[in-house]
Design a protein around this motif. Structure first.
Motif, PDB file in Angstrom:
ATOM      1  N   ASP A  55       0.826  -1.216   0.000  1.00  0.00           N
ATOM      2  CA  ASP A  55       0.000   0.000   0.000  1.00  0.00           C
ATOM      3  C   ASP A  55       0.855   1.259   0.000  1.00  0.00           C
ATOM      4  N   SER A  56       2.018   1.182   0.622  1.00  0.00           N
ATOM      5  CA  SER A  56       2.873   2.364   0.746  1.00  0.00           C
ATOM      6  C   SER A  56       3.953   2.434  -0.332  1.00  0.00           C
ATOM      7  N   TYR A  57       3.915   1.518  -1.270  1.00  0.00           N
ATOM      8  CA  TYR A  57       4.889   1.516  -2.364  1.00  0.00           C
ATOM      9  C   TYR A  57       4.447   2.533  -3.398  1.00  0.00           C
ATOM     10  N   ARG A  58       4.789   3.780  -3.122  1.00  0.00           N
ATOM     11  CA  ARG A  58       4.351   4.884  -3.961  1.00  0.00           C
ATOM     12  C   ARG A  58       5.520   5.824  -4.230  1.00  0.00           C
ATOM     13  N   ALA A  59       5.620   6.264  -5.449  1.00  0.00           N
ATOM     14  CA  ALA A  59       6.738   7.126  -5.841  1.00  0.00           C
ATOM     15  C   ALA A  59       6.816   8.416  -5.024  1.00  0.00           C
ATOM     16  N   PRO A  60       5.697   9.104  -4.742  1.00  0.00           N
ATOM     17  CA  PRO A  60       5.815  10.319  -3.937  1.00  0.00           C
ATOM     18  C   PRO A  60       6.395  10.050  -2.542  1.00  0.00           C
ATOM     19  N   LEU A  61       6.021   8.922  -1.945  1.00  0.00           N
ATOM     20  CA  LEU A  61       6.568   8.578  -0.638  1.00  0.00           C
ATOM     21  C   LEU A  61       8.047   8.227  -0.763  1.00  0.00           C
ATOM     22  N   TRP A  62       8.412   7.569  -1.851  1.00  0.00           N
ATOM     23  CA  TRP A  62       9.827   7.248  -2.089  1.00  0.00           C
ATOM     24  C   TRP A  62      10.618   8.542  -2.244  1.00  0.00           C
ATOM     25  N   GLY A  63      10.041   9.509  -2.945  1.00  0.00           N
ATOM     26  CA  GLY A  63      10.693  10.803  -3.073  1.00  0.00           C
ATOM     27  C   GLY A  63      10.902  11.457  -1.712  1.00  0.00           C
ATOM     28  N   ALA A  64       9.900  11.355  -0.833  1.00  0.00           N
ATOM     29  CA  ALA A  64      10.023  11.907   0.521  1.00  0.00           C
ATOM     30  C   ALA A  64      11.144  11.198   1.281  1.00  0.00           C
ATOM     31  N   ALA A  65      11.201   9.884   1.169  1.00  0.00           N
ATOM     32  CA  ALA A  65      12.266   9.125   1.831  1.00  0.00           C
ATOM     33  C   ALA A  65      13.629   9.532   1.285  1.00  0.00           C
ATOM     34  N   TYR A  66      13.678   9.805  -0.012  1.00  0.00           N
ATOM     35  CA  TYR A  66      14.922  10.226  -0.654  1.00  0.00           C
ATOM     36  C   TYR A  66      15.393  11.563  -0.072  1.00  0.00           C
ATOM     37  N   VAL A  67      14.472  12.491   0.086  1.00  0.00           N
ATOM     38  CA  VAL A  67      14.816  13.792   0.670  1.00  0.00           C
ATOM     39  C   VAL A  67      15.249  13.616   2.123  1.00  0.00           C
ATOM     40  N   ILE A  68      14.471  12.895   2.888  1.00  0.00           N
ATOM     41  CA  ILE A  68      14.719  12.739   4.322  1.00  0.00           C
ATOM     42  C   ILE A  68      16.055  12.054   4.589  1.00  0.00           C
ATOM     43  N   ASP A 152       4.028   5.457  -9.847  1.00  0.00           N
ATOM     44  CA  ASP A 152       3.389   6.539 -10.571  1.00  0.00           C
ATOM     45  C   ASP A 152       4.338   7.094 -11.636  1.00  0.00           C
ATOM     46  N   PRO A 153       3.994   6.987 -12.915  1.00  0.00           N
ATOM     47  CA  PRO A 153       4.893   7.456 -13.977  1.00  0.00           C
ATOM     48  C   PRO A 153       5.136   8.967 -13.926  1.00  0.00           C
ATOM     49  N   GLU A 154       4.220   9.715 -13.308  1.00  0.00           N
ATOM     50  CA  GLU A 154       4.430  11.161 -13.194  1.00  0.00           C
ATOM     51  C   GLU A 154       5.592  11.493 -12.267  1.00  0.00           C
ATOM     52  N   TRP A 155       6.019  10.498 -11.497  1.00  0.00           N
ATOM     53  CA  TRP A 155       7.167  10.668 -10.606  1.00  0.00           C
ATOM     54  C   TRP A 155       8.380   9.940 -11.162  1.00  0.00           C
ATOM     55  N   GLY A 156       8.380   9.681 -12.442  1.00  0.00           N
ATOM     56  CA  GLY A 156       9.459   8.935 -13.077  1.00  0.00           C
ATOM     57  C   GLY A 156      10.665   9.789 -13.437  1.00  0.00           C
ATOM     58  N   PHE A 157      10.982  10.761 -12.613  1.00  0.00           N
ATOM     59  CA  PHE A 157      12.149  11.608 -12.849  1.00  0.00           C
ATOM     60  C   PHE A 157      13.280  11.175 -11.907  1.00  0.00           C
ATOM     61  N   ASP A 158      14.454  11.651 -12.158  1.00  0.00           N
ATOM     62  CA  ASP A 158      15.616  11.339 -11.325  1.00  0.00           C
ATOM     63  C   ASP A 158      15.484  12.085 -10.004  1.00  0.00           C
ATOM     64  N   PHE A 159      15.442  11.341  -8.884  1.00  0.00           N
ATOM     65  CA  PHE A 159      15.288  11.964  -7.575  1.00  0.00           C
ATOM     66  C   PHE A 159      16.490  12.828  -7.198  1.00  0.00           C
ATOM     67  N   ARG A 168       7.943  19.473  -5.756  1.00  0.00           N
ATOM     68  CA  ARG A 168       6.904  18.507  -5.399  1.00  0.00           C
ATOM     69  C   ARG A 168       6.773  18.276  -3.890  1.00  0.00           C
ATOM     70  N   LEU A 169       7.855  18.470  -3.161  1.00  0.00           N
ATOM     71  CA  LEU A 169       7.877  18.242  -1.707  1.00  0.00           C
ATOM     72  C   LEU A 169       8.498  19.465  -1.015  1.00  0.00           C
ATOM     73  N   PRO A 170       7.852  20.617  -1.121  1.00  0.00           N
ATOM     74  CA  PRO A 170       8.485  21.854  -0.654  1.00  0.00           C
ATOM     75  C   PRO A 170       8.786  21.903   0.844  1.00  0.00           C
ATOM     76  N   ARG A 171       7.908  21.391   1.670  1.00  0.00           N
ATOM     77  CA  ARG A 171       8.149  21.460   3.122  1.00  0.00           C
ATOM     78  C   ARG A 171       9.311  20.561   3.536  1.00  0.00           C
ATOM     79  N   LEU A 172       9.359  19.370   2.961  1.00  0.00           N
ATOM     80  CA  LEU A 172      10.494  18.483   3.271  1.00  0.00           C
ATOM     81  C   LEU A 172      11.787  19.057   2.722  1.00  0.00           C
ATOM     82  N   ALA A 173      11.740  19.588   1.509  1.00  0.00           N
ATOM     83  CA  ALA A 173      12.951  20.163   0.923  1.00  0.00           C
ATOM     84  C   ALA A 173      13.467  21.319   1.778  1.00  0.00           C
ATOM     85  N   GLU A 174      12.563  22.120   2.292  1.00  0.00           N
ATOM     86  CA  GLU A 174      12.994  23.229   3.152  1.00  0.00           C
ATOM     87  C   GLU A 174      13.569  22.704   4.466  1.00  0.00           C
TER      88      GLU A 174
END
Length: 178
Positions: A55-68, A152-159, A168-174
């Motif tokens: 259920d949690s295998y989602r590109a936006p969450l992976w992006g958040a993990a990448y930032v964190i 999600d293919p819309e998140w298919g960019f290089d993290f 896409r993740l402004p609060r985490l990026a800040e």
């Protein structure tokens, strides 16, 4: 055991550890509590756990993990989601729906300030370890199935594209700005 009972187990474990943000402590306590349950519930917990991982295998969450975590491999994403499960149902579901909202969690803010990666490999073995404790045997190989959905293919960019992640993740990026 069903999903609701699994989440109750996690909440019970969280209430019994001094630092519920510590995923390893929560996973260890949840394992101990699960080991006291009937074996069929332990086996069922394994399927529930891997269902939550899917259920949690989602590109936006992976992006958040990448930032964190300053990067995030396949295994790293599993361990990140393990920690997320140890934080309870509300946090888990909220993070799936809005990964950028992780920046609002006091634990994430504290880990960011201290430069601590967020991960909990121990969570992935809760049912496995509980079964070992309860029976002295390994969990049966056929105790769960797991199929991850397509990302999600819309998140298919290089993290590593900091600008895109920041957009896409402004609060985490800040929060994690160097």
């Amino acid at each position: 055991m069903d999903t609701q009972q699994f989440w109750k187990l996690i909440e019970e474990a969280r209430s019994q550890v001094p630092a519920p943000d510590n995923g390893d402590a929560v996973a260890e306590q949840a394992t101990a509590l699960l080991a006291l349950r009937p074996v069929q519930e332990i086996v069922a917990a394994q399927q529930i756990l891997w269902g939550l991982m899917a259920d949690s295998y989602r590109a936006p969450l992976w992006g958040a993990a990448y930032v964190i975590n300053g990067g995030c491999s396949d295994d790293g994403f599993d361990y990140f989601r393990g920690w997320l499960i140890t934080q309870g149902r509300e946090t888990f579901e909220h993070a799936i729906g809005d990964p950028d909202a992780l920046a609002d969690l006091p634990a994430v803010r504290a880990f960011a300030a201290d430069g601590i990666d967020i991960e909990c490999e121990e969570a992935l073995g809760m049912a496995w370890n509980a079964h070992q404790i309860a029976t002295g045997e390994e969990l049966p190989n056929d105790s769960f199935t797991n199929r991850y959905p397509e990302l999600d293919p819309e998140w298919g960019f290089d993290f590593e594209d900091d600008d895109e992640l920041s957009r896409r993740l402004p609060r985490l990026a800040e929060l994690y700005a160097e």
